[in-house]
Design an enzyme around this catalytic site. Structure first.
Site, mmCIF file in Angstrom:
data_model
loop_
_atom_site.group_PDB
_atom_site.id
_atom_site.type_symbol
_atom_site.label_atom_id
_atom_site.label_comp_id
_atom_site.label_asym_id
_atom_site.label_seq_id
_atom_site.Cartn_x
_atom_site.Cartn_y
_atom_site.Cartn_z
ATOM 1 N N ILE A 268 19.764 2.478 10.091
ATOM 2 C CA ILE A 268 18.842 2.735 9.043
ATOM 3 C C ILE A 268 18.060 1.498 8.507
ATOM 4 O O ILE A 268 16.715 1.585 8.745
ATOM 5 C CB ILE A 268 19.235 3.591 7.923
ATOM 6 N N ARG B 64 11.161 -2.014 5.313
ATOM 7 C CA ARG B 64 10.797 -0.929 4.456
ATOM 8 C C ARG B 64 9.349 -0.643 4.115
ATOM 9 O O ARG B 64 8.983 -0.676 2.976
ATOM 10 C CB ARG B 64 11.816 -0.943 3.189
ATOM 11 N N PRO B 65 8.650 -0.179 5.222
ATOM 12 C CA PRO B 65 7.272 0.024 5.344
ATOM 13 C C PRO B 65 6.758 1.372 4.645
ATOM 14 O O PRO B 65 7.906 2.300 4.506
ATOM 15 C CB PRO B 65 6.749 0.173 6.534
ATOM 16 N N VAL B 66 5.701 1.770 4.210
ATOM 17 C CA VAL B 66 5.554 3.004 3.471
ATOM 18 C C VAL B 66 4.378 3.871 4.284
ATOM 19 O O VAL B 66 3.852 4.875 3.865
ATOM 20 C CB VAL B 66 5.229 2.980 1.830
ATOM 21 N N ASP B 67 4.365 3.563 5.612
ATOM 22 C CA ASP B 67 3.168 4.066 6.287
ATOM 23 C C ASP B 67 3.239 5.747 6.550
ATOM 24 O O ASP B 67 2.343 6.045 6.546
ATOM 25 C CB ASP B 67 3.326 3.547 7.680
ATOM 26 N N GLN B 68 4.583 6.148 6.440
ATOM 27 C CA GLN B 68 4.654 7.491 6.413
ATOM 28 C C GLN B 68 4.093 8.168 5.168
ATOM 29 O O GLN B 68 3.447 9.318 5.333
ATOM 30 C CB GLN B 68 6.122 7.941 6.648
ATOM 31 N N CYS C 63 12.497 -6.030 1.346
ATOM 32 C CA CYS C 63 13.720 -6.139 0.163
ATOM 33 C C CYS C 63 14.812 -6.723 1.212
ATOM 34 O O CYS C 63 14.612 -6.944 2.472
ATOM 35 C CB CYS C 63 14.104 -4.970 -0.518
ATOM 36 N N ARG D 229 21.741 -1.825 -11.588
ATOM 37 C CA ARG D 229 20.528 -1.089 -11.125
ATOM 38 C C ARG D 229 21.122 0.133 -10.457
ATOM 39 O O ARG D 229 20.668 1.176 -10.796
ATOM 40 C CB ARG D 229 19.906 -1.537 -9.755
ATOM 41 N N LYS E 80 21.346 8.701 -9.258
ATOM 42 C CA LYS E 80 20.308 7.349 -9.568
ATOM 43 C C LYS E 80 19.075 8.247 -8.595
ATOM 44 O O LYS E 80 18.032 8.243 -8.947
ATOM 45 C CB LYS E 80 20.594 6.221 -9.323
ATOM 46 N N ASN E 81 19.602 8.480 -7.234
ATOM 47 C CA ASN E 81 18.085 8.687 -6.336
ATOM 48 C C ASN E 81 17.782 10.131 -6.456
ATOM 49 O O ASN E 81 16.742 10.428 -5.980
ATOM 50 C CB ASN E 81 18.831 8.461 -4.978
ATOM 51 N N ARG F 24 11.869 -0.548 -5.793
ATOM 52 C CA ARG F 24 10.910 0.065 -4.540
ATOM 53 C C ARG F 24 10.483 1.578 -5.046
ATOM 54 O O ARG F 24 9.517 1.986 -4.603
ATOM 55 C CB ARG F 24 11.406 -0.133 -3.307
ATOM 56 N N ASP G 171 23.814 4.010 2.396
ATOM 57 C CA ASP G 171 24.383 3.622 1.129
ATOM 58 C C ASP G 171 25.797 3.574 1.027
ATOM 59 O O ASP G 171 26.052 3.264 -0.004
ATOM 60 C CB ASP G 171 23.830 4.455 0.037
HETATM 61 C C1 UD1 Z 1 16.287 6.016 -0.101
HETATM 62 C C2 UD1 Z 1 17.175 5.768 -1.162
HETATM 63 C C3 UD1 Z 1 18.171 4.563 -0.616
HETATM 64 C C4 UD1 Z 1 18.434 4.823 0.795
HETATM 65 C C5 UD1 Z 1 17.502 5.279 1.699
HETATM 66 C C6 UD1 Z 1 18.159 5.997 3.167
HETATM 67 C C7 UD1 Z 1 16.081 6.366 -3.193
HETATM 68 C C8 UD1 Z 1 15.593 5.816 -4.482
HETATM 69 N N1 UD1 Z 1 16.387 5.412 -2.185
HETATM 70 O O1 UD1 Z 1 14.985 4.865 0.067
HETATM 71 O O2 UD1 Z 1 19.181 4.383 -1.569
HETATM 72 O O3 UD1 Z 1 19.227 3.688 1.442
HETATM 73 O O4 UD1 Z 1 16.657 6.504 1.157
HETATM 74 O O5 UD1 Z 1 19.195 7.041 2.962
HETATM 75 O O6 UD1 Z 1 16.332 7.558 -2.919
HETATM 76 N N2 UD1 Z 1 10.469 3.856 6.902
HETATM 77 C C9 UD1 Z 1 9.439 3.712 7.603
HETATM 78 N N3 UD1 Z 1 8.169 4.077 7.002
HETATM 79 C C10 UD1 Z 1 7.949 4.891 5.890
HETATM 80 C C11 UD1 Z 1 9.168 5.027 5.202
HETATM 81 C C12 UD1 Z 1 10.322 4.650 5.635
HETATM 82 O O7 UD1 Z 1 9.443 3.293 8.492
HETATM 83 O O8 UD1 Z 1 6.841 5.305 5.332
HETATM 84 C C13 UD1 Z 1 11.882 3.640 7.283
HETATM 85 C C14 UD1 Z 1 12.514 2.603 6.461
HETATM 86 O O9 UD1 Z 1 12.243 1.047 6.641
HETATM 87 C C15 UD1 Z 1 13.929 2.962 6.819
HETATM 88 C C16 UD1 Z 1 13.973 4.420 7.310
HETATM 89 O O10 UD1 Z 1 12.631 4.655 7.324
HETATM 90 O O11 UD1 Z 1 14.444 2.070 8.045
HETATM 91 C C17 UD1 Z 1 14.536 5.093 6.098
HETATM 92 O O12 UD1 Z 1 13.967 4.659 4.835
HETATM 93 P P1 UD1 Z 1 13.591 6.095 3.572
HETATM 94 O O13 UD1 Z 1 14.406 7.212 3.887
HETATM 95 O O14 UD1 Z 1 12.375 6.098 3.216
HETATM 96 O O15 UD1 Z 1 14.432 5.110 2.344
HETATM 97 P P2 UD1 Z 1 13.984 5.064 0.903
HETATM 98 O O16 UD1 Z 1 13.174 6.431 0.254
HETATM 99 O O17 UD1 Z 1 13.300 3.716 0.645
#
Ligand code: UD1
Length: 421
Positions: A327, A122-126, A117, A397, A22-23, A93, A305
């Site tokens: 995480i 789970r922010p997307v700032d990066q 969630c 899912r 899936k991922n 997401r 996961d």
């Molecule tokens: C992906 C996987 C999910 C897995 C996760 C961690 C997919 C579709 N999903 O989710 O199954 O559990 O990796 O292995 O591949 N974070 C920030 N800022 C950002 C982005 C992330 O602070 O801009 C934080 C998140 O809140 C979290 C950590 O970084 O604490 C890791 O998140 P991330 O690796 O981005 O997970 P996803 O890509 O959402």
């Protein structure tokens, strides 16, 4: 509403085929937006998240035929509408992964902020900071990310933390940027390496995907592709934990053993035999289940996961195990449900202390998120009496026909239609 009914304590034996990841499939589907031609994916798992992504691509204006394990994303015939609505992003997401491709290709995008969630904020700032470094102007208004850019320009981007989605979004954006980009402190998951392979098939020059530093030579245009998706390491790991919990002997076809090293190491310490057998992996447990401590970490650490499923396994170990989640801040939603089945677990902040018990007892439990649901299924398999897992849409899912795969190796498990939520 669908639920899963399990009558437990049967050892598993036989053969299970692991589906596509899936991922890996989700970012690859988003990568089809980088080219105007028709792309074809193979070995795609039949999952709700795949349907959601196909609906999203359709909304954007790219027709998608989902006939899993095959998916065809048709060529661009009408102008693409670079907009991902809340209605779709809130269901999944990973929809935010269209942001990079849309900005890179069309110079603008409007994508709903995913929001938090069940497992964390789970922010997307990066993702956003990286796109800004490539030259995009980003604003957040009314819950939407608004991005605008001329042609993106290659840049050096240093992630504050390794993020899987952030690394993928920026790899895709950089593949169409002018010049060379260097991404530093990248996530190193196998799914990122896989996206690198696909971008290279499309004509981008990506080096180092799967390591902490990725170099990308952007191209003016990218080609469509035909690609078979790698096998799902988390699905395989979940079945390994299930067999470890119930005991028995199962051959996992296409299990990606190399991608699963941190999980396999811990499962072996717990007394589970895991051996490669040709293209398959044999999983067996005959002796006692030993307690093993686990701390989740970005790849190549123990995957978050797999934490919930490993905890279900440890509820039956002979002794005490300590599981630490680093995480996501709220990823112990399965604990109260496991406790209702008789598990002895205490939590303190992000650490769970699991005292193994002789038997669990079946109960009616509620799935809260994808991997928590899988842990409840494993707990059901080792519980006396009947377990009903509700809200299985979480399970759907990310696990393709899990009840059918488990029933085929001797589990007493079926999908039922239940009244109420
Ligand atoms: C992906 C996987 C999910 C897995 C996760 C961690 C997919 C579709 N999903 O989710 O199954 O559990 O990796 O292995 O591949 N974070 C920030 N800022 C950002 C982005 C992330 O602070 O801009 C934080 C998140 O809140 C979290 C950590 O970084 O604490 C890791 O998140 P991330 O690796 O981005 O997970 P996803 O890509 O959402």
């Amino acid at each position: 509403m669908d639920a899963i009914r399990i009558r437990g304590t049967k050892p598993l034996s036989g053969k299970i085929t692991v589906s596509g990841a899936k991922n890996a499939a989700l970012p690859i589907l988003c990568a089809t937006l980088l080219s105007e031609g028709e792309s074809r994916l193979r070995n795609v798992p039949g999952l709700r998240d795949i349907k959601t992504t196909s609906a999203l691509l359709g909304f954007l204006g790219r027709d998608t035929q989902v006939n899993t394990p095959d998916v065809i994303v048709s060529a661009e015939t009408t102008p693409v509408r670079p907009m991902a609505p809340y209605e779709l992003v809130r269901q999944m997401r990973a929809s935010v992964l269209v942001l990079g491709p849309l900005v890179a290709r069309y110079g603008k995008a409007k994508v709903s902020l995913p929001g938090g969630c069940a497992i964390g904020a789970r922010p997307v700032d990066q993702h956003l900071r990286g796109l800004e470094a490539l030259g995009a102007k980003i604003a957040v208004e009314h819950g939407y990310i608004l991005a605008e850019a001329g042609r993106l320009r290659g840049a050096e981007i240093v992630f504050d933390i390794p993020t899987v989605g952030g690394t993928e979004n920026l790899m895709m954006a950089a593949a169409l940027a002018k010049g060379r980009s260097t991404l530093v402190n990248c996530a190193r998951e196998p799914e990122i390496e896989e996206l690198g392979r696909v971008l290279n098939k499309m004509g981008a020059q990506v080096e180092g995907a799967g390591t902490a530093v990725i170099h990308i030579h952007g191209k003016d245009e990218l080609e469509p592709f035909d690609h078979a998706v790698i096998a799902d390491r988390i699905e395989a790991g979940t079945f390994m934990a299930a067999v470890g919990a119930t005991g028995g002997d199962v051959l996992l076809e296409h299990a990606p053993l190399d991608d699963l090293e941190p999980v396999v190491m811990k499962l072996r310490q717990a007394g589970i035999e895991i051996e490669r057998e040709g293209q398959a992996v044999r999983v067996r447990r005959q002796g006692a289940l030993r307690p093993v401590d686990v701390t989740t970490a970005p790849h190549p650490g123990f995957p978050t996961d797999m934490q919930a499923q490993f905890m279900a396994l440890m509820t039956r170990a002979e002794g005490r195990s300590v599981l630490t989640e680093t995480i996501f801040e709220n990823r112990f939603m399965h604990v109260p449900e496991l406790q209702r089945m008789g598990a002895r677990i205490e939590t303190r902040n992000n650490t769970a202390f699991v005292e193994g018990v002789d038997t669990l007892s079946g109960a009616s439990v509620m799935a809260t998120d994808l991997r928590a649901s899988a842990s409840l299924v494993i707990a059901g398999l080792i519980s006396g009496g009947e377990t009903i897992v509700r809200r299985v849409y979480h399970l759907d899912r990310g696990y393709e026909a899990i009840e059918k795969k488990l029933a085929a190796v001797g589990a007493d498990i079926e999908r039922i239609d239940l009244e109420g939520p």
